[in-house]
Design a protein around this motif. Structure first.
Motif, PDB file in Angstrom:
ATOM      1  N   SER A  29      44.564  37.449   5.550  1.00 49.97           N
ATOM      2  CA  SER A  29      45.380  38.532   5.823  1.00 49.97           C
ATOM      3  C   SER A  29      45.775  37.938   7.709  1.00 49.97           C
ATOM      4  CB  SER A  29      45.592  39.676   5.581  1.00 49.97           C
ATOM      5  OG  SER A  29      45.486  40.291   4.081  1.00 49.97           O
ATOM      6  N   GLY A  67      47.312  42.343   5.335  1.00 51.13           N
ATOM      7  CA  GLY A  67      47.130  43.137   4.332  1.00 51.13           C
ATOM      8  C   GLY A  67      46.575  44.577   4.571  1.00 51.13           C
ATOM      9  N   VAL A  92      50.390  37.227   7.392  1.00 50.68           N
ATOM     10  CA  VAL A  92      50.534  38.303   6.066  1.00 50.68           C
ATOM     11  C   VAL A  92      49.502  39.378   6.716  1.00 50.68           C
ATOM     12  CG1 VAL A  92      48.633  38.708   4.371  1.00 50.68           C
ATOM     13  CG2 VAL A  92      50.374  36.103   4.153  1.00 50.68           C
ATOM     14  N   HIS A 115      49.984  33.606   1.611  1.00 49.98           N
ATOM     15  CA  HIS A 115      48.853  32.671   3.253  1.00 49.98           C
ATOM     16  C   HIS A 115      48.933  31.420   2.808  1.00 49.98           C
ATOM     17  CE1 HIS A 115      45.775  32.067   5.681  1.00 49.98           C
ATOM     18  NE2 HIS A 115      44.932  31.299   4.382  1.00 49.98           N
ATOM     19  N   ALA A 137      49.065  38.561  -1.426  1.00 53.31           N
ATOM     20  CA  ALA A 137      48.527  38.163  -0.075  1.00 53.31           C
ATOM     21  C   ALA A 137      48.135  36.150  -0.122  1.00 53.31           C
ATOM     22  CB  ALA A 137      47.531  39.199   0.187  1.00 53.31           C
ATOM     23  N   PHE A 181      44.229  43.568   9.169  1.00 56.08           N
ATOM     24  CA  PHE A 181      43.835  44.002   7.495  1.00 56.08           C
ATOM     25  C   PHE A 181      43.886  45.278   8.098  1.00 56.08           C
ATOM     26  CE2 PHE A 181      41.819  45.973   5.186  1.00 56.08           C
ATOM     27  CZ  PHE A 181      41.740  45.769   3.863  1.00 56.08           C
TER      28      PHE A 181
END
Length: 216
Positions: free
Chosen positions: A201, A184, A182, A176, A172, A204
């Motif tokens: 992230s 997560g 991203v 990123h 990740a 998330f």
């Protein structure tokens, strides 16, 4: 939807296989040869690709295997474990909606592509993915090349319009830092990395039902 290209990890991201397979497989392999795993084995292997992990196990545990023999032995071990793997909550609905909205999707995993396809075919979601990428060797996820090459295969050029979905912090973070969007996803195997994973992230998630579609 701003992002029309989606790159999915499989283990721990779409499936619950990080604990079932990737914590279980090294232990099962070592048990075949009467070896006892060290306490930090799983954490050490988590940041390695398949080839590096194989070399590490053979070297550190003095296994009576050559690299060319390792894949066949480990394949047998993990094939049995993968038969018990299931999808994480919300995955089917997520993929169906992405397909309906015209997104292109693929798998980018440290796991062998043939194994990924077998698992996802059994689970009924193979049809959603255009292709599979083995993130091994020079294309390890610790380097951004694998994500840029995968994006190009999807037909995209802008990493900010491509979502990389990961449960592993190192992967990740690579995505990123390279400018990708991203997402997560929480997983028991990477629980200790959750605070840092949240930081890299754009979203998330505890599970896929929490995805905010307005942010992708």
């Amino acid at each position: 939807m701003h992002c029309n290209n989606w790159i999915f990890d499989m283990d721990g991201t779409l499936t619950d296989s990080m604990t079932v397979v990737w914590e279980g497989a090294p232990d099962a392999l070592l048990a075949r040869y009467g070896r006892t795993p060290k306490s930090d084995l799983h954490k050490t292997l988590l940041a390695m690709g398949m080839a590096d992990g194989a070399a590490y196990l053979i070297r550190e545990y003095n296994l009576p295997l050559k690299m060319e023999d390792y894949n066949d032995v480990m394949w047998d071990v993990i094939t049995k474990l993968y038969e018990t793997v299931e999808l994480k909550p919300g995955v089917r609905e997520l993929l169906a909606r992405l397909k309906a909205e015209g997104a292109r999707m693929c798998i980018c995993s440290n796991t062998w592509s043939a194994q990924c396809r077998t698992v996802l075919t059994r689970l009924g979601i193979d049809e959603y993915f255009d292709f599979y990428v083995e993130a091994q060797g020079a294309l390890h996820k610790s380097r951004p090349d694998v994500f840029f090459q995968t994006l190009a295969r999807l037909g995209g050029t802008d990493p900010n319009r491509c979502v990389v979905c990961e449960d592993s912090l190192y992967a990740a973070r690579t995505a990123h830092d390279a400018g990708f969007h991203v997402i997560g996803i929480a997983d028991a195997a990477s629980k200790s990395d959750e605070p840092a994973l949240r930081e890299v992230s754009d979203q998330f998630l505890t599970d896929w039902t929490e995805l905010d579609w307005n942010k992708v």
